[in-house]
Motif scaffolding. Structure first.
Motif, short mmCIF file in Angstrom:
data_model
loop_
_atom_site.label_atom_id
_atom_site.label_comp_id
_atom_site.label_asym_id
_atom_site.label_seq_id
_atom_site.Cartn_x
_atom_site.Cartn_y
_atom_site.Cartn_z
N GLU A 9 -10.93 -0.97 -9.66
CA GLU A 9 -11.81 -2.06 -9.21
C GLU A 9 -13.05 -1.50 -8.50
O GLU A 9 -14.16 -1.98 -8.69
CB GLU A 9 -11.06 -3.00 -8.25
CG GLU A 9 -9.94 -3.81 -8.89
CD GLU A 9 -8.61 -3.08 -8.94
OE1 GLU A 9 -8.60 -1.83 -8.81
OE2 GLU A 9 -7.58 -3.75 -9.10
N VAL A 32 -14.98 -5.49 -0.13
CA VAL A 32 -15.80 -5.91 -1.26
C VAL A 32 -15.36 -7.27 -1.80
O VAL A 32 -16.18 -8.11 -2.18
CB VAL A 32 -15.72 -4.84 -2.38
CG1 VAL A 32 -16.30 -5.37 -3.69
CG2 VAL A 32 -16.48 -3.59 -1.97
N MET A 33 -14.03 -7.50 -1.79
CA MET A 33 -13.51 -8.77 -2.32
C MET A 33 -13.59 -9.89 -1.27
O MET A 33 -13.16 -11.01 -1.54
CB MET A 33 -12.06 -8.61 -2.79
CG MET A 33 -11.86 -7.64 -3.95
SD MET A 33 -12.82 -8.03 -5.45
CE MET A 33 -12.00 -9.51 -6.04
N ASP A 58 -10.79 -4.41 -0.06
CA ASP A 58 -10.63 -5.66 0.71
C ASP A 58 -11.98 -6.16 1.21
O ASP A 58 -12.27 -7.36 1.17
CB ASP A 58 -9.68 -5.45 1.89
CG ASP A 58 -8.22 -5.44 1.47
OD1 ASP A 58 -7.94 -5.83 0.31
OD2 ASP A 58 -7.35 -5.04 2.27
N ARG A 60 -11.92 -10.14 1.52
CA ARG A 60 -10.65 -10.45 2.17
C ARG A 60 -10.67 -10.07 3.64
O ARG A 60 -9.88 -10.57 4.43
CB ARG A 60 -9.51 -9.70 1.48
CG ARG A 60 -9.27 -10.10 0.04
CD ARG A 60 -8.25 -9.14 -0.61
NE ARG A 60 -8.34 -9.18 -2.06
CZ ARG A 60 -8.18 -8.13 -2.85
NH1 ARG A 60 -7.90 -6.94 -2.34
NH2 ARG A 60 -8.28 -8.25 -4.15
N ARG A 83 0.82 -1.21 0.00
CA ARG A 83 0.00 0.00 0.00
C ARG A 83 0.86 1.26 0.00
O ARG A 83 0.54 2.24 0.68
CB ARG A 83 -0.90 0.01 1.23
CG ARG A 83 -1.98 -1.04 1.18
CD ARG A 83 -2.93 -0.84 2.32
NE ARG A 83 -4.06 -1.75 2.19
CZ ARG A 83 -5.17 -1.62 2.89
NH1 ARG A 83 -5.28 -0.63 3.76
NH2 ARG A 83 -6.15 -2.45 2.72
N VAL A 85 -8.91 -4.69 -15.11
CA VAL A 85 -8.26 -5.15 -13.88
C VAL A 85 -7.18 -6.17 -14.24
O VAL A 85 -7.41 -7.07 -15.05
CB VAL A 85 -9.32 -5.80 -12.94
CG1 VAL A 85 -8.67 -6.33 -11.68
CG2 VAL A 85 -10.40 -4.78 -12.61
N ASP A 125 -11.41 -14.91 -7.51
CA ASP A 125 -12.35 -13.85 -7.14
C ASP A 125 -12.36 -12.73 -8.17
O ASP A 125 -13.43 -12.21 -8.53
CB ASP A 125 -11.97 -13.25 -5.77
CG ASP A 125 -12.14 -14.27 -4.66
OD1 ASP A 125 -12.93 -15.22 -4.84
OD2 ASP A 125 -11.47 -14.12 -3.61
N LYS A 129 -15.56 -11.75 -10.35
CA LYS A 129 -16.12 -10.42 -10.13
C LYS A 129 -16.09 -9.56 -11.39
O LYS A 129 -17.04 -8.84 -11.67
CB LYS A 129 -15.31 -9.74 -9.03
CG LYS A 129 -15.94 -8.47 -8.53
CD LYS A 129 -16.20 -8.52 -7.04
CE LYS A 129 -17.36 -7.69 -6.66
NZ LYS A 129 -18.38 -8.32 -5.89
N PHE A 130 -14.96 -9.61 -12.13
CA PHE A 130 -14.79 -8.64 -13.21
C PHE A 130 -14.98 -9.21 -14.62
O PHE A 130 -15.01 -8.47 -15.59
CB PHE A 130 -13.44 -7.93 -13.08
CG PHE A 130 -13.33 -7.16 -11.80
CD1 PHE A 130 -14.05 -5.99 -11.63
CD2 PHE A 130 -12.54 -7.61 -10.75
CE1 PHE A 130 -13.99 -5.28 -10.44
CE2 PHE A 130 -12.46 -6.91 -9.56
CZ PHE A 130 -13.19 -5.75 -9.40
N LEU A 160 -23.08 -5.57 -2.23
CA LEU A 160 -21.93 -5.13 -3.02
C LEU A 160 -21.11 -6.34 -3.46
O LEU A 160 -20.64 -6.42 -4.60
CB LEU A 160 -21.03 -4.24 -2.16
CG LEU A 160 -21.22 -2.75 -2.24
CD1 LEU A 160 -20.33 -2.06 -1.22
CD2 LEU A 160 -20.88 -2.24 -3.64
N ARG A 161 -20.92 -7.27 -2.56
CA ARG A 161 -20.12 -8.45 -2.88
C ARG A 161 -20.79 -9.29 -3.96
O ARG A 161 -20.14 -9.84 -4.84
CB ARG A 161 -19.92 -9.30 -1.63
CG ARG A 161 -18.88 -8.74 -0.69
CD ARG A 161 -18.76 -9.57 0.56
NE ARG A 161 -17.71 -9.03 1.42
CZ ARG A 161 -17.53 -9.40 2.68
NH1 ARG A 161 -18.32 -10.33 3.23
NH2 ARG A 161 -16.56 -8.87 3.40
N ALA A 162 -22.11 -9.35 -3.89
CA ALA A 162 -22.83 -10.16 -4.87
C ALA A 162 -22.83 -9.47 -6.25
O ALA A 162 -23.07 -10.10 -7.27
CB ALA A 162 -24.26 -10.39 -4.39
#
Lengths: 586, 77
Positions: free
Chosen positions: B17, B56-57, B54, B59, A140, A251, A331, A335-336, B74-76
């Motif tokens: 993302e 949303v994914m 993190d 983690r 980060r 992504v 994931d 997701k994308f 959001l996750r779905a």
């Protein structure tokens, strides 16, 4: 229409790493500084930088700025200006330690010094062996940098104007820049920010491509403003691409996927890398893989209904290996791209990541134009730093971890130069027509009849750039691309919006952003078509080699007539002997 | 003023993302959120970008369970 006006010593446009580093320098010198940002400062795109800051601290292994300079010049494929590169590499340790003192939470060695890790292209002894040069804060680094700089700016009294978009530069008859006209997104209010110094720090413009890792805010606003003011954009043909971004999203899929045994397929299910790199196959270097993917798509073997992407297969690895060795990949794919890689291949495409070109500056951050005698002339009152600027330290390709370094070194240098250039005098009177251009742009959006859809025009621009000016460039396709982008630019002059409300009108903001993107797209396509060689990130099928005799020079694109000019690379460093061009081998 | 316009702009982030996830969420689900869910969504948007990603994914998890229902949406996607 008479606009309200506010006066500052300096106005900074953009609150990412370079804008905030510059603003800090100014605020700590007790100047009145305004920072304009479309989003909250810590949500700037710098937040996406994970890798680290390159600096030859030598905390883990022996290192020095000469070696860093060599790597940067070589990485730039000898298009970088060696005076600026020397300045950056010499200054790197100082700006990193300074950031540490500001409170940046760098990773530490056991004895408490800044920890450094190895990174691609960072070498000891002029390219001999790898060295640990990257200073990071876990994964980060950009996030930590933004938070550190923001806190420090608040303390120093920097005045932030959050959710403001700058529209155009104010210039007088002598060409001096006197500030900007900007619009508050919440209210639609338009205001003049008059300042002795205007510093552009608006970041990259990767959003000109259909596939880009850039956030939606990266629309090249500073570049558009500069182009409309009649000033050139430099080396815009050089964009860094990553071979595997998720098709339709951008992504990134880590290259580790291919390291673990994933491979690429065309629409026929053929593992095409066997033809391009029989030994290394899918593990060939990034440019070889990107070139092969682009060639498959160009020759009609891309997947999907538009035959415009490649498939990355990893289901043969099995769910367990994917889960254990490639955490998060499943994931991301689900997701994308709506694809479960345990069952189906992930659609991928070469994806634009970083813009090496930009607003031409010297290493003091002053914006420069040719003086007509082979040298540079400063544009009074105008400065630029960070990805939107072309100093040029990245030349034709950027070395990893040099982008965060660029922000710190040239953000600070530009801030210091603003301070030394500042005159103790009242603000100049503004010409009566100073704000005409931005007001005309806004008025056109209000009155446009049967306007073109902003979404359609920008989608067409991204498609044209991706197809005709991507990671590997073909002469016929570039020539066609120039025609097409000129047509898109025509359409962009007639965009219309349905919603004319003043308050949080995102449609209006997006229309204004497209005005900026289209200038960047024109500059990129036209500069790329004209450069008849391959150098760094500019890779042409018809001219596969670098041509130092004819092309070791910077491109300058002007909006007026889409004119191109060229200027020499500064091959002479400040204090050391020049690095002479060599064939680049890694 | 229209709340959704303000929130739509708050969904412009530093990370691509999040731009993708948040803008898709607003287009698909925002009209169906009740007032309380809207408030919770706004609270989620206050998170720093990397923390929000993190979450949303999947983690990380929130210490405060109140936002959980909106986070699940959001996750779905």
């Amino acid at each position: 229409m008479a606009l309200a006006r506010r006066e500052f010593d300096a106005v900074v446009v953009g609150a990412g790493g370079s804008g905030m580093r510059a603003a800090l320098e100014l605020a700590e010198a007790n100047l009145r500084v305004a920072v304009l940002s479309k989003v909250f400062p810590t949500r700037s795109h710098t937040v996406a930088a994970q890798g680290g800051v390159a600096a030859s601290l030598g905390n883990v292994a022996e290192d020095n700025w000469h070696w860093h300079m060599y790597d940067t010049v070589k990485g730039s494929d000898y298009l970088g200006d060696q005076d600026a590169i020397e300045f950056m590499c010499r200054t790197a340790p100082e700006v990193v330690y300074e950031l540490e003192h500001f409170g940046m939470p760098f990773d530490r060695t056991p004895d408490g010094r800044i920890y450094q890790r190895p990174f691609g292209g960072h070498m000891q002894n002029y390219g001999r062996n790898p060295v640990e040069r990257a200073c990071a804060a876990a994964d980060r680094t950009g996030h930590a940098m933004l938070h550190t700089l923001y806190q420090r700016n608040v303390r120093a009294g920097t005045q932030f104007f959050v959710e403001w978009i700058a529209l155009d530069l104010l210039r007088d008859a002598e060409g001096e820049v006197l500030g900007v006209v900007a619009m508050e997104i919440e209210t639609g209010e338009v205001l003049i920010f008059q300042a002795h110094a205007t510093l552009l720090a608006t970041g990259g413009a990767g959003r000109i491509f259909a596939s880009s890792t850039n956030a939606f805010i990266n629309t090249g606003d500073g570049l558009g403003m500069v182009a409309r003011a009649g000033l050139p954009l430099q080396d815009m043909e050089f964009f860094q691409f990553h071979p595997t971004g998720v098709y339709g999203a951008g992504v990134l899929i880590t290259e580790g996927v291919r390291g673990e045994g994933g491979f690429l397929l065309n629409k026929n299910g053929e593992r095409f890398m066997e033809r391009y790199a029989p030994t290394a196959k899918d593990l060939a270097s990034r440019d070889v893989v990107s070139r092969a993917m682009a060639t498959e798509i160009k020759e009609g073997r891309g997947a999907g209904k538009d035959a415009d992407h490649i498939l990355l297969k990893l289901d043969h690895l099995g769910a367990e290996v994917i889960h254990k060795r490639l955490p998060g990949i499943r994931d991301i794919a689900i997701k994308f791209s709506n694809v479960d890689p345990v069952k189906d291949p992930i659609p991928v495409v070469p994806t634009a990541h970083y813009m090496m070109g930009g607003i031409p500056t010297n290493y003091h951050g002053q914006v420069v134009v040719p003086d007509g005698r082979g040298g540079d002339q400063v544009v009074r009152g105008l400065y630029a730093a960070g990805e939107c600027a072309c100093v040029s330290v990245h030349g034709a390709n950027r070395l990893g971890c040099n982008s965060l370094l660029d922000l710190l070194v040239f953000g600070r240098a530009a801030g210091r130069r603003v301070i030394s250039d500042l005159r103790e005098e009242p603000h100049k009177p503004l010409p009566s027509d100073a704000a005409d251009r931005p007001l005309a742009r806004l008025a056109r959006l209000e009155t446009q009849k049967a306007g073109e859809s902003v979404a359609e025009v920008s989608a067409e621009m991204r498609r044209v750039m991706q197809t005709h000016c991507g990671v590997f460039r073909f002469p016929d396709s570039l020539a066609e691309g120039v025609k097409k982008i000129l047509t898109v630019a025509e359409r962009a002059q007639r965009t219309g919006i349905q919603d004319k409300s003043k308050v949080f009108n995102t449609a209006r903001v997006e229309a204004l952003e497209v005005d900026n993107l289209i200038e960047v797209a024109l500059a990129t396509m036209i500069s790329a078509e004209a450069r008849k060689e391959s150098r760094g990130a500019h890779d042409r099928s018809d001219y596969p080699k670098r041509d130092d005799a004819n092309w070791m020079k910077h491109t300058l694109w002007y909006k007026e007539g889409n004119r191109l000019a060229y200027k020499p690379v500064k091959a002479k460093p400040l204090t050391v002997e020049p690095f002479e061009p060599k064939t680049r081998v890694y | 003023m229209s709340e959704v316009d303000r929130i739509r702009w708050q969904c412009r982030r530093g990370l691509l993302e999040l731009d993708l996830v948040l803008s898709a969420f607003v287009e698909r689900h925002f009209d169906r959120l009740d007032a309380r869910q809207v408030e919770l969504f706004k609270e989620l948007l206050e998170q720093p970008d990397n923390d929000l990603l993190d979450l949303v994914m999947g983690r990380t998890e929130l210490a405060d369970p109140r936002c959980k229902p909106v986070l699940e949406l959001l996750r779905a996607g």
